[in-house]
Write a protein that holds these residues in place. Sequence first.
Motif, PDB file in Angstrom:
ATOM      1  N   THR A 131      -4.184   6.639 -30.139  1.00  0.00           N
ATOM      2  CA  THR A 131      -5.067   6.656 -31.306  1.00  0.00           C
ATOM      3  C   THR A 131      -6.497   7.005 -30.917  1.00  0.00           C
ATOM      4  O   THR A 131      -6.943   6.727 -29.794  1.00  0.00           O
ATOM      5  N   ALA A 132      -7.215   7.594 -31.870  1.00  0.00           N
ATOM      6  CA  ALA A 132      -8.628   7.904 -31.642  1.00  0.00           C
ATOM      7  C   ALA A 132      -9.420   6.626 -31.384  1.00  0.00           C
ATOM      8  O   ALA A 132     -10.332   6.600 -30.553  1.00  0.00           O
ATOM      9  N   ALA A 133      -9.064   5.558 -32.109  1.00  0.00           N
ATOM     10  CA  ALA A 133      -9.789   4.294 -31.948  1.00  0.00           C
ATOM     11  C   ALA A 133      -9.667   3.765 -30.526  1.00  0.00           C
ATOM     12  O   ALA A 133     -10.645   3.268 -29.952  1.00  0.00           O
ATOM     13  N   SER A 134      -8.485   3.881 -29.926  1.00  0.00           N
ATOM     14  CA  SER A 134      -8.314   3.363 -28.558  1.00  0.00           C
ATOM     15  C   SER A 134      -9.087   4.201 -27.551  1.00  0.00           C
ATOM     16  O   SER A 134      -9.628   3.669 -26.576  1.00  0.00           O
ATOM     17  N   VAL A 135      -9.162   5.514 -27.771  1.00  0.00           N
ATOM     18  CA  VAL A 135      -9.949   6.368 -26.872  1.00  0.00           C
ATOM     19  C   VAL A 135     -11.422   5.992 -26.966  1.00  0.00           C
ATOM     20  O   VAL A 135     -12.114   5.868 -25.946  1.00  0.00           O
ATOM     21  N   ARG A 136     -11.906   5.790 -28.173  1.00  0.00           N
ATOM     22  CA  ARG A 136     -13.317   5.435 -28.354  1.00  0.00           C
ATOM     23  C   ARG A 136     -13.619   4.064 -27.758  1.00  0.00           C
ATOM     24  O   ARG A 136     -14.659   3.874 -27.105  1.00  0.00           O
ATOM     25  N   GLU A 137     -12.728   3.099 -27.985  1.00  0.00           N
ATOM     26  CA  GLU A 137     -12.945   1.765 -27.425  1.00  0.00           C
ATOM     27  C   GLU A 137     -12.965   1.819 -25.902  1.00  0.00           C
ATOM     28  O   GLU A 137     -13.792   1.169 -25.255  1.00  0.00           O
ATOM     29  N   PHE A 138     -12.065   2.584 -25.336  1.00  0.00           N
ATOM     30  CA  PHE A 138     -12.031   2.730 -23.878  1.00  0.00           C
ATOM     31  C   PHE A 138     -13.322   3.353 -23.368  1.00  0.00           C
ATOM     32  O   PHE A 138     -13.942   2.843 -22.419  1.00  0.00           O
ATOM     33  N   CYS A 139     -13.742   4.449 -23.980  1.00  0.00           N
ATOM     34  CA  CYS A 139     -14.957   5.131 -23.522  1.00  0.00           C
ATOM     35  C   CYS A 139     -16.177   4.233 -23.681  1.00  0.00           C
ATOM     36  O   CYS A 139     -17.063   4.224 -22.809  1.00  0.00           O
ATOM     37  N   ASP A 140     -16.236   3.477 -24.759  1.00  0.00           N
ATOM     38  CA  ASP A 140     -17.373   2.583 -24.982  1.00  0.00           C
ATOM     39  C   ASP A 140     -17.404   1.436 -23.979  1.00  0.00           C
ATOM     40  O   ASP A 140     -18.458   0.830 -23.756  1.00  0.00           O
ATOM     41  N   SER A 141     -16.251   1.131 -23.380  1.00  0.00           N
ATOM     42  CA  SER A 141     -16.191   0.034 -22.412  1.00  0.00           C
ATOM     43  C   SER A 141     -16.689   0.448 -21.032  1.00  0.00           C
ATOM     44  O   SER A 141     -16.937  -0.407 -20.182  1.00  0.00           O
ATOM     45  N   LEU A 142     -16.813   1.758 -20.809  1.00  0.00           N
ATOM     46  CA  LEU A 142     -17.165   2.263 -19.479  1.00  0.00           C
ATOM     47  C   LEU A 142     -18.666   2.190 -19.244  1.00  0.00           C
ATOM     48  O   LEU A 142     -19.465   2.396 -20.161  1.00  0.00           O
ATOM     49  N   PHE A 200      -6.333  -0.462 -23.526  1.00  0.00           N
ATOM     50  CA  PHE A 200      -6.920  -0.202 -24.847  1.00  0.00           C
ATOM     51  C   PHE A 200      -5.917   0.484 -25.773  1.00  0.00           C
ATOM     52  O   PHE A 200      -5.896   0.220 -26.978  1.00  0.00           O
ATOM     53  N   ILE A 201      -5.082   1.363 -25.213  1.00  0.00           N
ATOM     54  CA  ILE A 201      -4.046   2.005 -26.031  1.00  0.00           C
ATOM     55  C   ILE A 201      -3.088   0.951 -26.572  1.00  0.00           C
ATOM     56  O   ILE A 201      -2.787   0.897 -27.771  1.00  0.00           O
ATOM     57  N   ARG A 202      -2.614   0.099 -25.676  1.00  0.00           N
ATOM     58  CA  ARG A 202      -1.630  -0.916 -26.045  1.00  0.00           C
ATOM     59  C   ARG A 202      -2.227  -1.933 -27.026  1.00  0.00           C
ATOM     60  O   ARG A 202      -1.581  -2.349 -27.984  1.00  0.00           O
ATOM     61  N   GLU A 203      -3.483  -2.309 -26.770  1.00  0.00           N
ATOM     62  CA  GLU A 203      -4.131  -3.300 -27.626  1.00  0.00           C
ATOM     63  C   GLU A 203      -4.265  -2.785 -29.054  1.00  0.00           C
ATOM     64  O   GLU A 203      -3.989  -3.506 -30.024  1.00  0.00           O
ATOM     65  N   ASP A 204      -4.668  -1.540 -29.207  1.00  0.00           N
ATOM     66  CA  ASP A 204      -4.835  -0.977 -30.539  1.00  0.00           C
ATOM     67  C   ASP A 204      -3.494  -0.851 -31.251  1.00  0.00           C
ATOM     68  O   ASP A 204      -3.371  -1.193 -32.439  1.00  0.00           O
ATOM     69  N   LEU A 205      -2.477  -0.362 -30.547  1.00  0.00           N
ATOM     70  CA  LEU A 205      -1.174  -0.203 -31.169  1.00  0.00           C
ATOM     71  C   LEU A 205      -0.546  -1.555 -31.494  1.00  0.00           C
ATOM     72  O   LEU A 205       0.114  -1.712 -32.529  1.00  0.00           O
ATOM     73  N   ASN A 206      -0.733  -2.541 -30.638  1.00  0.00           N
ATOM     74  CA  ASN A 206      -0.198  -3.867 -30.915  1.00  0.00           C
ATOM     75  C   ASN A 206      -0.782  -4.424 -32.213  1.00  0.00           C
ATOM     76  O   ASN A 206      -0.088  -5.061 -33.009  1.00  0.00           O
ATOM     77  N   GLU A 236       6.061  10.178 -40.545  1.00  0.00           N
ATOM     78  CA  GLU A 236       5.250  11.388 -40.501  1.00  0.00           C
ATOM     79  C   GLU A 236       4.378  11.408 -39.253  1.00  0.00           C
ATOM     80  O   GLU A 236       4.101  10.367 -38.646  1.00  0.00           O
ATOM     81  N   VAL A 237       3.957  12.616 -38.899  1.00  0.00           N
ATOM     82  CA  VAL A 237       3.035  12.772 -37.772  1.00  0.00           C
ATOM     83  C   VAL A 237       1.771  11.975 -38.062  1.00  0.00           C
ATOM     84  O   VAL A 237       1.219  12.037 -39.163  1.00  0.00           O
ATOM     85  N   GLY A 238       1.328  11.215 -37.083  1.00  0.00           N
ATOM     86  CA  GLY A 238       0.143  10.386 -37.257  1.00  0.00           C
ATOM     87  C   GLY A 238       0.465   8.924 -37.457  1.00  0.00           C
ATOM     88  O   GLY A 238      -0.419   8.076 -37.321  1.00  0.00           O
ATOM     89  N   GLN A 239       1.740   8.606 -37.777  1.00  0.00           N
ATOM     90  CA  GLN A 239       2.142   7.215 -37.880  1.00  0.00           C
ATOM     91  C   GLN A 239       2.512   6.683 -36.501  1.00  0.00           C
ATOM     92  O   GLN A 239       2.985   7.430 -35.638  1.00  0.00           O
ATOM     93  N   HIS A 240       2.301   5.401 -36.323  1.00  0.00           N
ATOM     94  CA  HIS A 240       2.589   4.769 -35.042  1.00  0.00           C
ATOM     95  C   HIS A 240       3.513   3.579 -35.272  1.00  0.00           C
ATOM     96  O   HIS A 240       3.361   2.843 -36.250  1.00  0.00           O
ATOM     97  N   PHE A 241       4.467   3.410 -34.363  1.00  0.00           N
ATOM     98  CA  PHE A 241       5.456   2.349 -34.517  1.00  0.00           C
ATOM     99  C   PHE A 241       5.637   1.605 -33.200  1.00  0.00           C
ATOM    100  O   PHE A 241       5.602   2.213 -32.128  1.00  0.00           O
TER     101      PHE A 241
END
Length: 551
Positions: A302-313, A330-336, A517-522
């Motif tokens: 997700t875009a949110a996880s990329v941004r959260e990761f970058c902001d943490s650096l 950050f990827i796992r945390e956002d998807l969870n 659909e594309v863009g959904q996460h499960f």
Amino acid sequence: MTDIEKPTNFIQQIITADLEAGRVKEVVTRFPPEPNGYLHIGHAKSICLNFGLAEQFGGTCNLRFDDTNPEKEDDEYVQAIIEDVRWLGFDWGGEPRFASDYFGQLYSWAQQLISDGKAYICELNAEQMREYRGTLTEVGKNSPYRERPAAKSLELLEQMKVGAIDEGAMTLRAKIDMSSPNINMRDPVIYRIKKIPHHRTGDEWNIYPAYDFAHGQEDAIEGVTHSVCTLEFAANRPLYEWFTSNLPLPSIPRQYEFGRLNLNYTMTSKRKLKQLVDEGHVDGWNDPRMPTISGLRRRGVTAASVREFCDSLAVAKTDGIVDVAQFEHFIREDLNNNASRAMCVLNPLKITLSNYPKDQQELLVAPGHPNRDDLPSRELPFTRELYIDRNDFNEDTTLSRKKFKRLVIGEYVRLRSGYVIRADEVLKDATGEIIELICSYIPGTVGQDPPEGVRPRGVIHWVSATNSVDCDLYCYEKLFTVAAPDAGEESFIDHLNPDSLQIIKQCKAELGLAGAEVGQHFQFEREGYYAIDAKHSSAGKLVFNRTIALR
């Protein structure tokens, strides 16, 4: 500024001081990619930093393409970059900008440097120029063309521009200092002949400015106040400042460098990533194993996880290597927190409930997310014939409950959001392979405790055998087998992971995923996080990419 907005890194401190001292009225930053490849996770840090600084200080950030090298650039890359920056959630306001928008102005400034005696046309070839430049321990020597009269250099520059001079025969060089300890200052080339059509200007130009010449002047034209770039450009800053101080620019930008993002088990050289694509080692720039932003998006990050990761650096003045596990967190945390739940059986084993009516079907209700009331619940068809995962059954009835919390003959498990069942009989084919289980269900156990004496070993996932959907799963691992694939004497190609992709076909998923659909996460319960693959999925064919495994 609030406490949250107080400066936390050195660039924020610089901007704060500039605003408080009145040196800057409005903050303007920029993200200036060269359109010669797709953006990668390293670029994401720069994007988040530059757009984030503008947002924090109420300013603007320009998206500008430094398209000064038509030999390697393409509009495909331009469009991909625009899509990536938008996907990350940033807006540059108005249309993207291009170095090619300023070719006319840059040419006029090159003419002015010649007229001021600060640039000259040189006829040394590339090999001779390297020889004259010197080394880190030996000073260079002046070109024999260094004192060429300005009028002659202006005449030759015009001939270069209109295509009257062959490629490689001449360059325009700045006249600075061939004895400088900084090799970048030893009369650098600022224009080269390239008789190659440009993706925006076509055949209008036969010469193109060097990045080092164009970059600072582009910043000045756009009123950039803080030109933030990675550390490899630190040695170029004196040249950046030489140009900005020797030309009548509308503003004087300042360059600041920060440490770039380096992830282990990852490679972010666009040249080497292009090699992976060109040689067919990956499925294009957006292959889900690639560290490109488009590859991460296709994989389901997700875009949110990329941004959260970058902001943490840390935004520091040194380079460092970040463990890829930090990004995965950050990827796992956002998807969870945000991915809808679903069930998918990767290795189906049929079970028949002998005491369930043959033609009956119930719709059981399962939550869309254990902690999110805003995500809709799911309806799960429950039928006489079901699929469970083959790994959730074991013939060894001596296995302890602690060691194996799944199904064995004569014992019980609970089906997720469904009934408690008991395994009664194993059916095998002529080779001895298990082909079916005969089980029985315990009525009244959906969402209820089982009767006394019925003690399920654990909870397993399942789908209806007669009312589910088929799908394929693309399960990805690290693309490289070593932490630093492009270090050392071996080629990075030698470190490609042969098991970086495993395709699991004919999986069985719950019926509700038919409309995914594309863009959904499960989160496929007990299996991992998945997303529809934008390339391989089509009408009637579901293909999911595994974004990341569960913890």
